[in-house]
Scaffold this motif. Structure first.
Motif, PDB file in Angstrom:
ATOM      1  N   VAL A 147     -16.117   2.058  16.297  1.00 49.50           N
ATOM      2  CA  VAL A 147     -15.717   2.559  15.092  1.00 49.50           C
ATOM      3  C   VAL A 147     -15.601   4.120  15.250  1.00 49.50           C
ATOM      4  O   VAL A 147     -15.926   4.741  16.196  1.00 49.50           O
ATOM      5  CB  VAL A 147     -16.666   2.348  14.062  1.00 49.50           C
ATOM      6  CG1 VAL A 147     -16.851   0.871  13.683  1.00 49.50           C
ATOM      7  CG2 VAL A 147     -18.364   2.872  14.500  1.00 49.50           C
ATOM      8  N   PRO A 148     -15.032   4.937  14.398  1.00 50.26           N
ATOM      9  CA  PRO A 148     -14.672   6.290  14.626  1.00 50.26           C
ATOM     10  C   PRO A 148     -16.136   6.970  14.892  1.00 50.26           C
ATOM     11  O   PRO A 148     -17.174   7.009  14.149  1.00 50.26           O
ATOM     12  CB  PRO A 148     -14.105   6.792  13.242  1.00 50.26           C
ATOM     13  CG  PRO A 148     -13.506   5.443  12.805  1.00 50.26           C
ATOM     14  CD  PRO A 148     -14.268   4.266  13.265  1.00 50.26           C
ATOM     15  N   GLY A 149     -15.949   7.584  16.014  1.00 49.21           N
ATOM     16  CA  GLY A 149     -17.493   8.438  16.224  1.00 49.21           C
ATOM     17  C   GLY A 149     -18.311   7.676  17.175  1.00 49.21           C
ATOM     18  O   GLY A 149     -19.313   8.345  17.713  1.00 49.21           O
ATOM     19  N   GLY A 150     -18.325   6.397  17.431  1.00 49.26           N
ATOM     20  CA  GLY A 150     -19.086   5.697  18.145  1.00 49.26           C
ATOM     21  C   GLY A 150     -18.913   4.073  18.186  1.00 49.26           C
ATOM     22  O   GLY A 150     -17.829   3.629  18.136  1.00 49.26           O
ATOM     23  N   ALA A 151     -19.838   3.310  18.235  1.00 44.66           N
ATOM     24  CA  ALA A 151     -19.900   1.766  18.473  1.00 44.66           C
ATOM     25  C   ALA A 151     -21.018   1.348  17.669  1.00 44.66           C
ATOM     26  O   ALA A 151     -22.034   1.967  17.521  1.00 44.66           O
ATOM     27  CB  ALA A 151     -19.950   1.467  19.663  1.00 44.66           C
ATOM     28  N   ILE A 152     -20.648  -0.037  17.180  1.00 44.10           N
ATOM     29  CA  ILE A 152     -21.922  -0.785  16.646  1.00 44.10           C
ATOM     30  C   ILE A 152     -22.006  -1.851  17.631  1.00 44.10           C
ATOM     31  O   ILE A 152     -21.424  -2.534  17.923  1.00 44.10           O
ATOM     32  CB  ILE A 152     -21.383  -1.372  15.152  1.00 44.10           C
ATOM     33  CG1 ILE A 152     -20.761  -0.143  14.212  1.00 44.10           C
ATOM     34  CG2 ILE A 152     -22.403  -2.365  14.463  1.00 44.10           C
ATOM     35  CD1 ILE A 152     -21.756   0.605  13.779  1.00 44.10           C
ATOM     36  N   VAL A 153     -23.561  -2.080  17.897  1.00 44.12           N
ATOM     37  CA  VAL A 153     -23.876  -3.311  18.626  1.00 44.12           C
ATOM     38  C   VAL A 153     -24.713  -4.188  17.732  1.00 44.12           C
ATOM     39  O   VAL A 153     -25.806  -3.628  17.079  1.00 44.12           O
ATOM     40  CB  VAL A 153     -24.507  -2.840  19.805  1.00 44.12           C
ATOM     41  CG1 VAL A 153     -25.023  -4.124  20.922  1.00 44.12           C
ATOM     42  CG2 VAL A 153     -23.488  -1.679  20.398  1.00 44.12           C
ATOM     43  N   ARG A 154     -24.769  -5.326  17.773  1.00 46.27           N
ATOM     44  CA  ARG A 154     -25.574  -6.374  17.056  1.00 46.27           C
ATOM     45  C   ARG A 154     -26.137  -7.352  18.333  1.00 46.27           C
ATOM     46  O   ARG A 154     -25.307  -7.894  18.941  1.00 46.27           O
ATOM     47  CB  ARG A 154     -24.979  -7.005  15.898  1.00 46.27           C
ATOM     48  CG  ARG A 154     -24.682  -6.112  14.778  1.00 46.27           C
ATOM     49  CD  ARG A 154     -24.257  -6.929  13.603  1.00 46.27           C
ATOM     50  NE  ARG A 154     -23.129  -7.756  13.706  1.00 46.27           N
ATOM     51  CZ  ARG A 154     -21.939  -7.703  13.333  1.00 46.27           C
ATOM     52  NH1 ARG A 154     -21.590  -6.627  12.422  1.00 46.27           N
ATOM     53  NH2 ARG A 154     -21.035  -8.572  13.384  1.00 46.27           N
ATOM     54  N   GLU A 155     -27.319  -7.432  18.177  1.00 46.77           N
ATOM     55  CA  GLU A 155     -27.810  -8.666  19.271  1.00 46.77           C
ATOM     56  C   GLU A 155     -28.742  -9.572  18.331  1.00 46.77           C
ATOM     57  O   GLU A 155     -29.526  -9.135  17.569  1.00 46.77           O
ATOM     58  CB  GLU A 155     -28.780  -7.777  20.227  1.00 46.77           C
ATOM     59  CG  GLU A 155     -28.198  -7.095  21.346  1.00 46.77           C
ATOM     60  CD  GLU A 155     -28.843  -6.764  22.475  1.00 46.77           C
ATOM     61  OE1 GLU A 155     -29.047  -6.989  23.517  1.00 46.77           O
ATOM     62  OE2 GLU A 155     -30.170  -6.076  22.185  1.00 46.77           O
ATOM     63  N   ALA A 156     -28.559 -10.779  18.583  1.00 51.31           N
ATOM     64  CA  ALA A 156     -29.291 -11.932  17.753  1.00 51.31           C
ATOM     65  C   ALA A 156     -29.909 -12.567  18.729  1.00 51.31           C
ATOM     66  O   ALA A 156     -29.369 -13.131  19.680  1.00 51.31           O
ATOM     67  CB  ALA A 156     -28.323 -12.617  16.913  1.00 51.31           C
ATOM     68  N   LEU A 157     -31.327 -13.015  18.261  1.00 45.98           N
ATOM     69  CA  LEU A 157     -31.979 -14.059  19.162  1.00 45.98           C
ATOM     70  C   LEU A 157     -32.801 -14.745  18.323  1.00 45.98           C
ATOM     71  O   LEU A 157     -33.244 -14.555  17.198  1.00 45.98           O
ATOM     72  CB  LEU A 157     -32.876 -13.141  20.407  1.00 45.98           C
ATOM     73  CG  LEU A 157     -33.778 -12.178  19.889  1.00 45.98           C
ATOM     74  CD1 LEU A 157     -35.019 -12.922  19.538  1.00 45.98           C
ATOM     75  CD2 LEU A 157     -34.197 -11.139  21.095  1.00 45.98           C
ATOM     76  N   ALA A 158     -33.307 -15.740  18.947  1.00 43.54           N
ATOM     77  CA  ALA A 158     -34.338 -16.775  18.011  1.00 43.54           C
ATOM     78  C   ALA A 158     -35.650 -16.936  19.118  1.00 43.54           C
ATOM     79  O   ALA A 158     -35.381 -17.551  19.953  1.00 43.54           O
ATOM     80  CB  ALA A 158     -33.802 -18.308  17.848  1.00 43.54           C
ATOM     81  N   SER A 159     -36.606 -16.425  18.784  1.00 47.68           N
ATOM     82  CA  SER A 159     -37.845 -16.261  19.721  1.00 47.68           C
ATOM     83  C   SER A 159     -38.669 -17.511  19.463  1.00 47.68           C
ATOM     84  O   SER A 159     -39.254 -17.819  18.494  1.00 47.68           O
ATOM     85  CB  SER A 159     -38.452 -14.876  19.423  1.00 47.68           C
ATOM     86  OG  SER A 159     -39.610 -14.822  20.355  1.00 47.68           O
ATOM     87  N   PRO A 160     -38.873 -17.851  20.760  1.00 49.89           N
ATOM     88  CA  PRO A 160     -39.853 -19.125  20.990  1.00 49.89           C
ATOM     89  C   PRO A 160     -41.205 -18.547  21.023  1.00 49.89           C
ATOM     90  O   PRO A 160     -42.066 -19.383  20.833  1.00 49.89           O
ATOM     91  CB  PRO A 160     -39.402 -19.992  22.370  1.00 49.89           C
ATOM     92  CG  PRO A 160     -38.804 -18.704  22.977  1.00 49.89           C
ATOM     93  CD  PRO A 160     -38.303 -17.682  22.118  1.00 49.89           C
ATOM     94  N   VAL A 161     -41.307 -17.288  21.273  1.00 55.52           N
ATOM     95  CA  VAL A 161     -42.648 -16.665  21.387  1.00 55.52           C
ATOM     96  C   VAL A 161     -43.194 -16.096  19.886  1.00 55.52           C
ATOM     97  O   VAL A 161     -44.212 -16.577  19.501  1.00 55.52           O
ATOM     98  CB  VAL A 161     -42.695 -15.364  22.358  1.00 55.52           C
ATOM     99  CG1 VAL A 161     -44.208 -14.922  22.218  1.00 55.52           C
ATOM    100  CG2 VAL A 161     -42.244 -15.840  23.650  1.00 55.52           C
ATOM    101  N   ASP A 162     -42.326 -15.367  19.281  1.00 48.73           N
ATOM    102  CA  ASP A 162     -42.461 -14.748  18.026  1.00 48.73           C
ATOM    103  C   ASP A 162     -42.057 -15.690  16.749  1.00 48.73           C
ATOM    104  O   ASP A 162     -42.606 -15.331  15.597  1.00 48.73           O
ATOM    105  CB  ASP A 162     -42.250 -13.426  17.696  1.00 48.73           C
ATOM    106  CG  ASP A 162     -42.627 -12.493  18.720  1.00 48.73           C
ATOM    107  OD1 ASP A 162     -44.041 -11.997  18.375  1.00 48.73           O
ATOM    108  OD2 ASP A 162     -42.308 -12.097  19.733  1.00 48.73           O
TER     109      ASP A 162
END
Ligand code: FUC
Length: 758
Positions: A147-162
């Protein structure tokens, strides 16, 4: 690298090979990417201005504990149907069975969506450089764009631990996060905002007239780095943040098939609170480690992957063969099994755990006349034996309801289950006799549990399954019927095929006799090993010898029914190939031990044709692999990987999506590379010419042997066998054979093509 191995990149996961990736957000659900921890899961759409996480929890089914007994379903009614079948009055038998023997309600409960979490993002301008990916080795779905000025990052996980679904949003450079979170659900629930949390509380939906009995709860929290979090009605708003973490906890009050007294709200709140105490870095680290413990045990390398995005690779598969796509399909199936079935969770249903509907196809249930069994074909060969633990618990619960069905409907001891079950473990015949009047579902599941033992050789597992096998066998001791050909089941069907006499109901279809041969033998073997029930074991062996044998019909085919009806059956290319159970997953038919029956199975397979639904295509591949026809198996596998049978997100297309094709397809790939049983290992039994060189690492063979293979120019370079216990083993490669005395934990290394010891 193994000494002398071909110079292909090692099959060590973690590289770009274990990646599904795309250049555009998902529009359709079958383009979104699945994450899951066995119990909870999400489909991640990867939108730019709006992200959608479609959420599931594996105990969110419709209805509640119920007794589907039809008062008309009595041993006398069964006997009447049986007599009509014996008299050849099949249509009449089917009509009577439809009135008297089908459950009330006639259908079962459905697995349903929990709802959607939407993130509406205000971006400071247009997005570019878009990419989304699913990293199978980390079990993380990532969306990234500039996006203007930088980037957007999204990470998704489904934790078996938490035990939470976690979404991490990051803005780089001068970009900032401005996000509104909202929840939508078709369930009977209310949504409220509390500080930086959304609380969703309510109940599930009724199904087939059965009242809802589950409380359901979701707890969603968002925290930000920089910026502020505030509520706006029942929405959470993040403003001007550099990073934000969204945590989602989901629970229902389900505790068992007849117990819905759990504390959904407390459990969701507790899990959220615990996860809130952990940093994103810690949560992510523990999640990746727990996933890799299973994922990294096994891998395939069939050559370098195409550099195209995954959807383009699938689209190209119809025209040109890409061996690496088959390796990715195998890796993805292992990923899907880890994410949909872990110790303590529900087993993978028709859609694993991923379902966006409240009225999904076939209720997204457990169809146990092939589909649920197929879901677990990969578990052992793919070195994921513990992922089959949920199946053991399902059978244990099913054996309780099934004992009631056996007693009430058949007047028999033991237990019985028909062609479907659900969260509440209903075991009666459902839908109609042409589908439901099949008393073998529980017996087939028992054979699958035995196969788990045969691969893992765990004594505790054997002791746990024995009472289930014993009860399943007992039912047939009480209900088998004499016929001129030998003992048979009646009433039954050959799933879900019609015979030439205007009906499906019949006596003694081949699959029933084949399943019973395995069940009786394995139950007797288990009794011997456990030094229990010697006279019962003798009785089973005697009954086994009196079962009607498999027969070859006048077209040279393996007869699907007791009589030679196959040629006149109305659907010669029917998707079910039930009578070939004995060839795969069973091992009763084999080109060496039973060449005539194997030849007849081949004729039957030819008659059925190569084209079918996803799961039925996968089954055909495994069957051709057992006939050691690698070229035919490969040709059908190519059809499975093409867009007609594989969606852009690599989910199997029945169509619609059904996960059995993924698991069955992957187990068929394993079957092309390694077959085992009865103290023998067959290396590369159905290797197609197109897979000129490759490696397989960490496959598990019966007897508890971990196998690595490397081949080049279509010939074995090296095989490495590591047994879990001492045993003698005949290793075969083409016509070469070598007998090995394997010692636990010590690798035996053989070099092809003569299987010379290294
Ligand atoms: C069986 C199959 C169908 C479908 C359904 C869930 O009835 O015959 O093709 O897979 O299960």
């Amino acid at each position: 690298m193994l000494a002398g191995a071909p110079a292909v990149q090692a099959a060590v996961p973690g590289g770009e090979r274990d990646l599904l990736w795309y250049r555009a957000p998902a529009r359709a659900w079958t383009e979104a990417l699945p994450i899951g921890n066995g119990r909870i899961g999400a489909m991640v759409f990867g939108g730019i201005a709006s992200e959608r996480l479609q959420l599931n929890e594996d105990t969110l089914w419709s209805g509640g504990p119920y007794d589907p007994h039809n008062p008309a379903a009595t041993p006398q009614a069964v006997e009447q149907v049986r007599r009509l079948i014996a008299a050849g009055r099949f249509a009449q038998a089917e009509a009577l069975a439809d009135e008297t023997l089908i459950a009330r309600p006639r259908g079962q409960m459905a697995y349903q969506t929990f709802g959607d979490l939407h993130l509406d993002m205000r971006l400071g301008g247009g997005a570019s450089d878009y990419r989304r990916a699913l990293d199978l080795d980390r079990a993380i779905a990532t969306t990234r764009f500039s996006v203007p000025g930088g980037a957007i990052v999204r990470e998704a996980l489904a934790s078996p631990v938490d035990q939470v679904i976690a979404l991490r949003l990051t803005a780089t450079g001068t970009a900032r996060l401005d996000v509104t979170l909202r929840f939508e659900t078709p369930q009977d629930a209310t949504i409220a905002a509390h500080g930086d949390e959304l609380h969703v509380d309510g109940r599930n939906l009724p199904g087939e007239g059965i009242a809802p009995a589950l409380r359901i709860a979701a707890r969603i929290a968002v925290t930000s780095e920089g910026g502020v979090v505030r509520t706006e009605g029942v929405r959470l708003v993040v403003e001007d943040a550099r990073a934000a973490t969204v945590l989602v906890a989901l629970a229902t009050s389900h505790r068992g098939p007849s117990d819905t007294s759990g504390d959904a709200e407390g459990e969701a709140a507790h899990r959220l609170a615990a996860a809130r105490n952990r940093s994103w870095a810690a949560l992510r680290r523990d999640h990746v480690a727990a996933h890799r413990r299973l994922y990294r045990r096994c891998g395939l390398d069939l050559g370098p992957p195409s550099l195209l995005p995954t959807d383009a690779r699938i689209a190209a598969a119809a025209q040109a063969d890409e061996p690496a796509l088959a390796a990715l399909y195998f890796a993805y199936a292992r990923y899907l099994l880890i994410c949909s079935s872990r110790p303590g969770t529900q087993p993978a249903n028709l859609q694993g755990i991923w379902n966006e509907s409240t009225a999904p196809p076939w209720g997204s249930k457990y169809t146990i006349n092939i589909n649920t069994e197929m879901n677990y074909w990969l578990a052992d060969p793919g070195n994921l034996g513990e992922c089959a633990e949920p199946l053991l618990r399902l059978v244990r619960e099913l054996a309780l309801s099934g004992a009631k069905t056996a007693r009430e409907v058949y007047g028999a001891r033991g237990w019985v289950a028909h062609h479907n079950t659900d969260l509440w473990r209903a075991s009666h015949p459902i839908d109609g006799p042409a589908w439901g009047l099949w008393p073998m579902g529980g017996a087939w599941l028992c054979n699958a549990l035995w196969d788990r033992w045969d691969h893992g050789r765990d004594d505790a597992w054997l002791a746990a399954i024995y009472p289930l096998l014993r009860g399943a066998a007992e039912f047939f001791v009480d209900t088998l019927q004499p016929s001129p050909a030998g003992l048979v089941t009646s009433p039954s069907i050959s799933p879900e095929n019609r015979h030439p006499f205007g009906a499906s109901v019949c006596a003694g279809p081949a699959i029933d006799r084949q399943i019973l041969r395995d069940l009786f033998e394995r139950t007797a073997d288990a009794a011997d090993r456990l030094q229990a029930d010697a006279s019962f074991a003798r009785q089973l062996r005697d009954l086994r010898s009196r079962l009607a044998p498999d027969r070859i019909g006048k077209a040279g085919q393996l007869q699907e029914w007791l009589e030679d009806w196959d040629e006149a059956a109305p659907e010669p290319d029917h998707r079910h190939v039930s009578h070939l159970y004995a060839l795969y997953p069973g091992r009763q038919i084999d080109p060496d031990r039973t060449p005539d029956l194997a030849a007849a199975a081949r004729v039957s397979l030819e008659r059925r044709g190569d084209q079918s639904t996803g799961w039925a295509t996968a089954w055909r591949i495994a069957l051709w692999a057992r006939l050691r026809d690698g070229e035919r198996a490969h040709r059908i596998l190519r059809a499975l990987l093409a867009p007609a049978r594989t969606y852009p997100n690599m989910f199997d297309a029945h169509p619609p999506f059904q996960i059995d094709g993924n698991f069955g397809g992957a187990s068929a790939i394993a079957e092309m590379l390694l077959q085992s049983g009865g103290g023998a290992l067959h290396l590369l039994p159905a290797l197609p010419a197109a897979w000129t060189q490759g490696r397989a690492r960490g496959l598990v063979a019966r007897g508890g042997i971990v196998v690595d293979l490397a081949w080049r120019h279509g010939a074995l370079a090296e095989a490495r066998l590591v047994p879990m216990r001492a045993q003698a083993c005949d290793v075969r490669l083409g016509q070469a054979m070598r007998r090995l005395a394997l010692e636990p934990g010590r690798a035996a290394v053989l070099r092809g093509p003569g299987l010379d010891p290294a």
